[in-house]
Design an enzyme around this catalytic site. Structure first.
Site, PDB file in Angstrom:
ATOM      1  N   GLU A 148      41.042  31.267  22.322  1.00 37.44           N
ATOM      2  CA  GLU A 148      41.590  30.472  23.168  1.00 37.44           C
ATOM      3  C   GLU A 148      41.330  31.187  24.581  1.00 37.44           C
ATOM      4  OE1 GLU A 148      43.498  29.278  26.012  1.00 37.44           O
ATOM      5  OE2 GLU A 148      45.255  29.844  25.261  1.00 37.44           O
ATOM      6  N   GLY A 207      42.728  34.960  25.993  1.00 42.23           N
ATOM      7  CA  GLY A 207      42.522  36.026  27.005  1.00 42.23           C
ATOM      8  C   GLY A 207      41.186  35.679  27.706  1.00 42.23           C
ATOM      9  N   GLY A 236      36.425  37.522  25.083  1.00 43.46           N
ATOM     10  CA  GLY A 236      36.149  36.603  23.781  1.00 43.46           C
ATOM     11  C   GLY A 236      34.851  36.466  23.393  1.00 43.46           C
ATOM     12  N   CYS A 245      46.014  29.583  31.623  1.00 39.99           N
ATOM     13  CA  CYS A 245      44.827  29.262  31.320  1.00 39.99           C
ATOM     14  C   CYS A 245      44.477  27.928  31.601  1.00 39.99           C
ATOM     15  CB  CYS A 245      44.483  29.598  29.941  1.00 39.99           C
ATOM     16  SG  CYS A 245      45.550  29.039  28.629  1.00 39.99           S
TER      17      CYS A 245
END
Ligand code: NAI
Length: 794
Positions: A268, A246, A251, A302
């Site tokens: 990630e 996310g 994170g 991403c």
């Protein structure tokens, strides 16, 4: 006369809709469109009775109501996963392989339902869910059925981590389920998954499919909800690992929340990936590449190639070609098989994109969008191209997560690399050139976990995926992805029970330290006052303080410099200046490690007087171990389903801070330094706080062993305070810490600033035991795996 060529010119696409009926029927069958959590193999109502709506972003219609997970729901899921854990972990590898294989088959059997459901809930085109997401989901389960089968032979000495909490985003809802769940189950863990609040439906459908496949109850649980549900999962003491995909922002929150808890963590996170076009590239391929890089999944990817870096001479031509192509892109109903782009996932995301585009215009960049208008019945946004963008502009730095491409120019390959690396992220990069020498020269210089040559957005279960820097740490997929769900078996049973001791600070061990720091006398240093070792030189500590080191009988054995923040800064600078070390050959590094070993062996008696013969001999042997590894720590060539090769290269992490254990003053020091430098890192080491003299004496061994200046820097002093400074430092890429539980927490918390990789442990370790004190685990922590995809063929 109508010719075929004429037809091709005039032919318009007609709508080719996929039916949504079976997916809507599947939703309706579940309590008229109301879903509980999936806990212990059964649908479970939320404890506080709260539900929220999930909508179809292409029509704004409500698709279903889904349970909002509370702390009690997470408790129930953790209890189920904990109860199922021992049975699942005790299965023969072959049995787990059979389950994973069954999951792959069931996904294929239900592929159309899953593809339609995904398009409805997320807004992405059916073309993508049908041809990419769902086939890749199946591929991940097949691939990991293989790892499950081979677990005991390929990962000997490793055991599952336990109960795993997995939190996933909305951009690839089911694919992220597969990336997370397949390796976790293959390794023998049990799972609680929290899907994103915008896109929970395919995860719930998958849970039901898993039950049909016979997966035992409690092995895989789904608790739906928003960020607060995720927070409960992260904070639950019964969870041994968190895997998150996310935003970097969340994170960072998770990194802080798990600091010092002993939970394993993989993150990630976001990216701002460069798409580099050199002037000899095939521009028509480049244009199609850009479409796949930034307009695939509406740019909500991403690793989207969101920064187009073009060599100056071809920039105008490429812009024209891109505009022509953008004019032909089709935005519309995700269920229309002929659309290129569907809807943006939610109004909040659409607003975010709009806001950032406005900001780009305000800041003076030139914005271009096609002449046609998007449908207005859902959350759509047109493909957008910015030119004349300054590298420091907001839109060049911030992840937009939408169909917005920003373009910049460069002149030389060197400038391209500098621009490419000019973000805090490091997830992916694409390099376009017909010159293979240039491509393979540039790829290793890019700070990115994945590099695609003349291609983009290629994924496969065999190839690890994950980032550098603020894009997170850990890899998903491949062998390295499996290690994220395993731990060394020797740790088992020493977790909390018998044989477990936490290293306590010197004071708690009954060792009396002299009052420290004490000022140096000012005049010439007394014998046996050791300075710091920075940039290949022995230097006085910045503040001119030293501390006395006492032997077991209380006698002062010597003094060491009291390092501070400034000394650490100098050491980090020296370590950066020495980064050429990592670009040299493994052979050269091996020669130097052998030479260090040889010089230590020559002075074995002198060191044995300090730490005992056994430790000196073990240190020499350990240096030999990593000299041996230095030219054998090979990467791999993966069998990914492309015509080409995927090279997995082991790269150094960069500048590493190493905080050595207090016991084993020489061996502990050598056990950290040797693997780190064997892989090509440069290091700042804080030696044992209580017994630093063997390490400081070791400078003189380094000085006679041809170690280039700055590769190994040593700063003595208050261990935890120096560890914190290193953990906070933005130019330190990774940190290893062996010490107290308090120190572990401090390091993990402080590391969140630049999301550096940490390896921190308060577990006592027998450094003389090769299983615990050396080997691949150390080399893996010293490496970043970069996957370089190289398609070939004319
Ligand atoms: P997010 O990072 O907030 O959400 C991702 C997941 O984390 C969701 O399941 C969410 O419920 C959960 N979550 C949120 N707060 C949490 C917390 N405190 N503790 C535990 N779990 C928590 O991402 P969001 O809000 O959906 O999107 C915001 C931005 O993040 C996007 O615009 C995009 O820039 C970026 N993003 C990046 C992704 C990637 O794959 N790198 C994926 C999704 C978003």
């Amino acid at each position: 006369m109508t010719t075929v060529a004429k037809l091709f010119e005039t032919m318009e696409y007609g709508p080719a809709p996929e039916s949504d009926a079976p997916a809507l029927e599947w939703i309706k069958q579940h309590d008229g469109g109301r879903f509980g959590h999936f806990i212990n193999g059964v649908w479970t109502s939320p404890s506080d009775g709260t539900y929220f709506e999930t909508i179809n972003p292409a029509t704004k219609a409500v698709l279903a109501r889904v349970a909002q997970g509370s702390k009690a729901d997470i408790d129930a899921a953790v209890a189920a996963a904990t109860a199922a854990g021992p049975g699942w972990a005790a299965l023969q590898p072959h049995a787990r392989a059979r389950y994973l294989y069954a999951l792959a088959r069931e996904v294929q059997r239900h592929s159309r339902l899953l593809a339609v459901l995904e398009s409805l809930d997320n807004g992405k085109p059916i073309r993508e869910t049908r041809d990419l997401d769902i086939p890749l989901v199946a591929r991940h389960f097949y691939h990991h059925a293989g790892w499950a089968q081979l677990r005991d032979t390929e990962f000997p000495g490793y055991v599952p981590v336990g109960v795993v909490g997995q939190i996933i985003p909305w951009n690839f809802p089911l694919l992220m389920v597969a990336w997370k769940v397949a390796p976790a189950l293959a390794a023998g863990n049990t799972v609680i998954l929290k899907p994103a609040e915008f896109t929970p439906l395919t995860a719930l459908c998958f849970a039901e499919i898993a039950r049909e496949a016979g997966l035992p109850a409690g092995v895989f649980n789904v608790v739906t909800g928003d960020g607060t549900t995720g927070k409960h999962l992260v904070e639950h003491p019964g969870v041994q690992k968190i895997a998150f995909t996310g935003s970097t922002e969340v994170g960072r929150i998770i990194r802080k929340a798990t600091a010092g808890t002993g939970k394993k963590l993989t993150l990630e996170l976001g990216g701002k990936s460069p798409f580099i076009v050199f002037q000899d590239a095939d521009l028509d391929s480049v244009v199609e590449g850009v479409v796949d890089a930034i307009w695939f999944n509406q740019g909500q990817v991403c690793c989207a190639g969101s920064r187009l870096l073009v060599q100056e001479g071809i920039a105008d031509r490429l812009t024209q070609k891109l505009r022509a192509r953008m004019e032909k892109l089709r935005v519309g109903s995700p269920l229309d098989k002929a659309v290129d782009m569907g809807a943006i996932v939610a109004p909040v995301q659409l607003e975010r994109i709009r806001g950032l585009v406005e900001k780009g215009v305000e800041e003076g960049a030139k914005m271009w969008q096609p002449s046609w208008a998007c449908p207005t019945d859902g959350y759509f946004y047109p493909p957008t191209l910015f030119t004349d963008v300054s590298p420091a502009a907001t839109i060049a730095q911030i992840e937009i997560f939408g169909p917005v491409l920003v373009s910049m120019t460069f002149r030389t390959p060197k400038e391209a690399v500098e621009l490419a690396n000019n973000t805090p992220y490091g997830l992916a990069a694409s390099v376009w050139t017909e010159n293979i020498n240039l491509a393979l020269d540039v790829a290793p210089k890019l700070k990115a976990g994945v590099v695609w040559i003349n291609s983009t957005n290629l994924f496969d279960a065999a190839s690890g995926f994950g980032g550098y820097r603020e894009s997170g740490f850990g890899r998903e997929g491949g062998r390295e992805g499996m290690y994220e769900y395993l731990k060394p078996g020797w740790e088992e049973g020493r977790g909390k029970g018998e044989g477990y001791t936490t290293l306590s600070p010197a004071s708690e061990q009954g060792i009396t330290l002299p009052p420290s720091p004490i000022p140096l006398p000012g005049l010439p240093p007394i014998d046996r006052t050791y300075k710091l070792f920075i940039g290949g030189k022995q230097v006085r500590p910045d503040q001119g303080y030293s501390r006395k080191i006492a032997g077991p009988d209380g006698r002062v054995l010597g003094e060491v410099g009291e390092g501070n923040r400034k000394d650490i800064r100098n050491a980090v600078e020296a370590a950066h200046a020495a980064e050429g070390w990592g670009r040299g050959s493994g052979h050269t590094r091996a020669q130097i490690l052998y030479f260090i070993a040889e010089n230590l062996a020559t002075r074995a008696q002198e060191f044995a007087d300090r730490v005992g013969r056994e430790e000196v001999e073990a240190s020499v042997a350990r240096l030999f171990t990593y000299a041996a590894w230095a030219d054998k720590w090979d990467g791999a060539v993966h069998h990914t389903p492309i015509r080409g090769v995927t090279l997995a290269m082991n790269e150094p992490v960069g500048v590493l801070g190493l905080i050595a254990p207090d016991d084993f003053p020489l061996l502990g020091f050598v056990s950290l330094v040797a693997p780190a430098v064997a892989v090509g890192n440069t290091v700042i080491v804080v030696p044992s706080e209580t017994h630093p003299l063997a390490a400081t004496e070791f400078y003189t061994v380094l000085e006679t062993s041809d170690v280039p200046d700055g590769v190994i820097n040593v700063v003595t002093g208050a261990k935890d305070a120096l560890a914190k400074v290193l953990a906070e430092h933005d130019d330190v890429e990774g940190i290893w810490y062996f010490g107290t539980a308090t120190g572990v927490k401090t390091v993990e918390l402080a590391s969140a600033a630049n999301m550096k990789r940490t390896w921190a442990s308060a577990r006592s370790r027998d450094w003389l035991d090769a299983r615990q004190g050396e080997g691949r685990d150390f080399l893996r922590h010293a490496s970043e795996v970069k996957n370089i995809w190289i398609p070939y063929g004319e």
